[in-house]
Scaffold this active site. Structure first.
Site, PDB file in Angstrom:
ATOM      1  N   GLU A 102      -0.255  -1.362   5.546  1.00 34.01           N
ATOM      2  CA  GLU A 102       0.794  -0.911   6.461  1.00 34.01           C
ATOM      3  C   GLU A 102       0.576   0.529   6.903  1.00 34.01           C
ATOM      4  O   GLU A 102       0.878   0.901   8.029  1.00 34.01           O
ATOM      5  CB  GLU A 102       2.171  -1.044   5.799  1.00 34.01           C
ATOM      6  N   ASP A 123       0.814  -1.212   0.000  1.00 34.09           N
ATOM      7  CA  ASP A 123       0.000   0.000   0.000  1.00 34.09           C
ATOM      8  C   ASP A 123       0.849   1.266   0.000  1.00 34.09           C
ATOM      9  O   ASP A 123       2.008   1.253   0.421  1.00 34.09           O
ATOM     10  CB  ASP A 123      -0.986   0.007   1.179  1.00 34.09           C
TER      11      ASP A 123
HETATM   12 ZN    ZN Z   1       6.415   2.309   4.355  1.00 37.23          ZN
END
Ligand code: ZN
Length: 392
Positions: free
Chosen positions: A146, A80
């Protein structure tokens, strides 16, 4: 490597918190690349997420088998990316139209975390092409979510029991331009928002309402002062040696200049040294909110967005720290130092499980900025370190 990085940047993988569709499309492209390299096994561990069109957040694990599976080397990178931010601030190229300039690849997600995604894959590709049979299995994990807490990403993957206490884990998601910093500790993270409810009214008749914007600003400034004064310890082990308390995002309020806002929302991003208890900080935040509530008559709510207490500081002498130091010296003549950062990377979740994990990469630290880029030489040099580490 440059082409692969550009191919990945073109597929935006933004989480639903930022109105994105998640990592599904990027995972498809990545899987194709992994298949072409020819890993021994590729697994998917999707987390269910009804907020994205595909209904799932992909987590991919690619294995390159060694002679024994006893102690795997894991390299964990995330799929991401954060949104573009203000697009007019991008001068070199548009966020998702990567370009090469002055030895760098520009685009959102180039440094964070595309550079390391590509470096880890190409380390394995090079070992494979050289016909090197490794002693240990190398496993690459490409995770979702994340940037917004990792519940659908590394936490999901850890819950599947894939990681063992004696595995060697590298999270190349932070670092310094010289590549000489190995991170083994992170601060606690506290994200919260303060919602102030007053009473909306006409701009010329403020006495008929209660200006939530003014009170919201006062609360934010009071928090800023109080938290900085009270939690003021310094710890030189960390690159930013103090706790940080930053007012960041603001929700939009009214549409017209002549309306006194009845609601105000401000967010804080706090990174707190491990010596402090996050709950104490949060209690102080609530106390300040209550004081202003009593004083102003507004309704003031504090909502926690993310709260991660810092995991214990990893032993300087853990096996992966020593191996990585050795690989850096052998491959690049780098004498690495060990320390802590503001966090929070995927490594924190391993450390919470008692699994040592180090964070390292060579980056200029332009993540989340306009004109984010990855230096091609860094990507190549990091791949060399991963490859050497795999053979150790
Ligand atoms: Zn990162």
């Amino acid at each position: 490597m440059v082409n692969t990085l550009m191919q990945l940047i073109r597929v935006a993988a933004i989480g639903p918190e930022s109105s994105g569709e998640g990592e599904h499309a990027k995972a498809e492209v990545l899987t194709q690349i992994l298949n072409e390299i020819g890993f021994d096994k590729i697994e998917r561990y999707d987390a269910v997420d009804s907020r994205v069109p595909s209904g799932k957040r992909p987590n991919i694990v690619a294995y390159f088998n060694g002679k024994t599976d006893a102690k795997r080397l894991w390299i964990v990178a995330h799929l991401d990316v954060v949104p573009s931010g203000e697009e007019s601030l991008w001068k070199v190229t548009k966020p998702f139209e990567p370009t090469v300039k002055n030895g760098c690849v520009y685009g959102r997600g180039s440094e964070d975390n595309g550079q390391s995604l590509v470096a880890s894959m190409f380390a394995v590709k090079a070992l494979k092409q050289l016909g090197i049979k490794l002693n240990r299995t190398v496993a690459l994990a490409f995770v979702a979510d994340e940037e917004a807490g990792s519940t659908m990403g590394i936490q999901h993957l850890i819950s599947k029991g894939l990681f063992r206490k004696n595995d060697l884990i590298v999270v190349p998601d932070s670092g310094e331009p010289k590549g000489n910093f190995i991170e083994i500790a992170e601060k606690s993270i506290l994200w919260f928002k303060v919602v102030t409810i007053g009473k909306q009214t006409h701009g010329s008749l403020p006495n008929k309402g209660l200006n939530a914007h003014r009170i919201g600003m006062q609360v934010a400034l009071a928090l800023d002062t109080k938290l900085h004064q009270k939690y003021n310890a310094e710890n030189d082990y960390f690159t930013v040696p103090i706790s940080t308390f930053e007012p960041t995002k603001k929700d939009k309020n009214v549409d017209a200049v002549n309306i006194v806002p009845g609601e105000d929302v401000v967010y804080f991003d706090c990174r707190i040294l491990p010596q402090y208890n996050v709950e104490d900080v949060l209690a102080d935040v609530c106390r300040v909110a209550a004081e202003f509530e009593a004083k102003t008559g507004a309704k003031i709510k504090v909502e926690v967005i993310q709260k991660q207490a810092a995991p214990p500081v990893l032993n300087n002498e853990s096996e992966i720290t020593l191996l990585l130091k050795e690989a850096l010296m052998q491959a690049r003549g780098i004498e690495a130092k060990v320390g802590g950062i503001g966090g929070g990377t995927c490594a924190a979740f391993f450390r919470k499980q008692g699994i040592p994990a180090v964070v390292w990469s060579t980056i200029d630290e332009v993540a989340h900025q306009p004109d984010e880029y990855a230096r091609i030489a860094n990507m190549v040099e990091d791949a060399k370190v991963f490859a050497l580490l795999a053979t150790m």
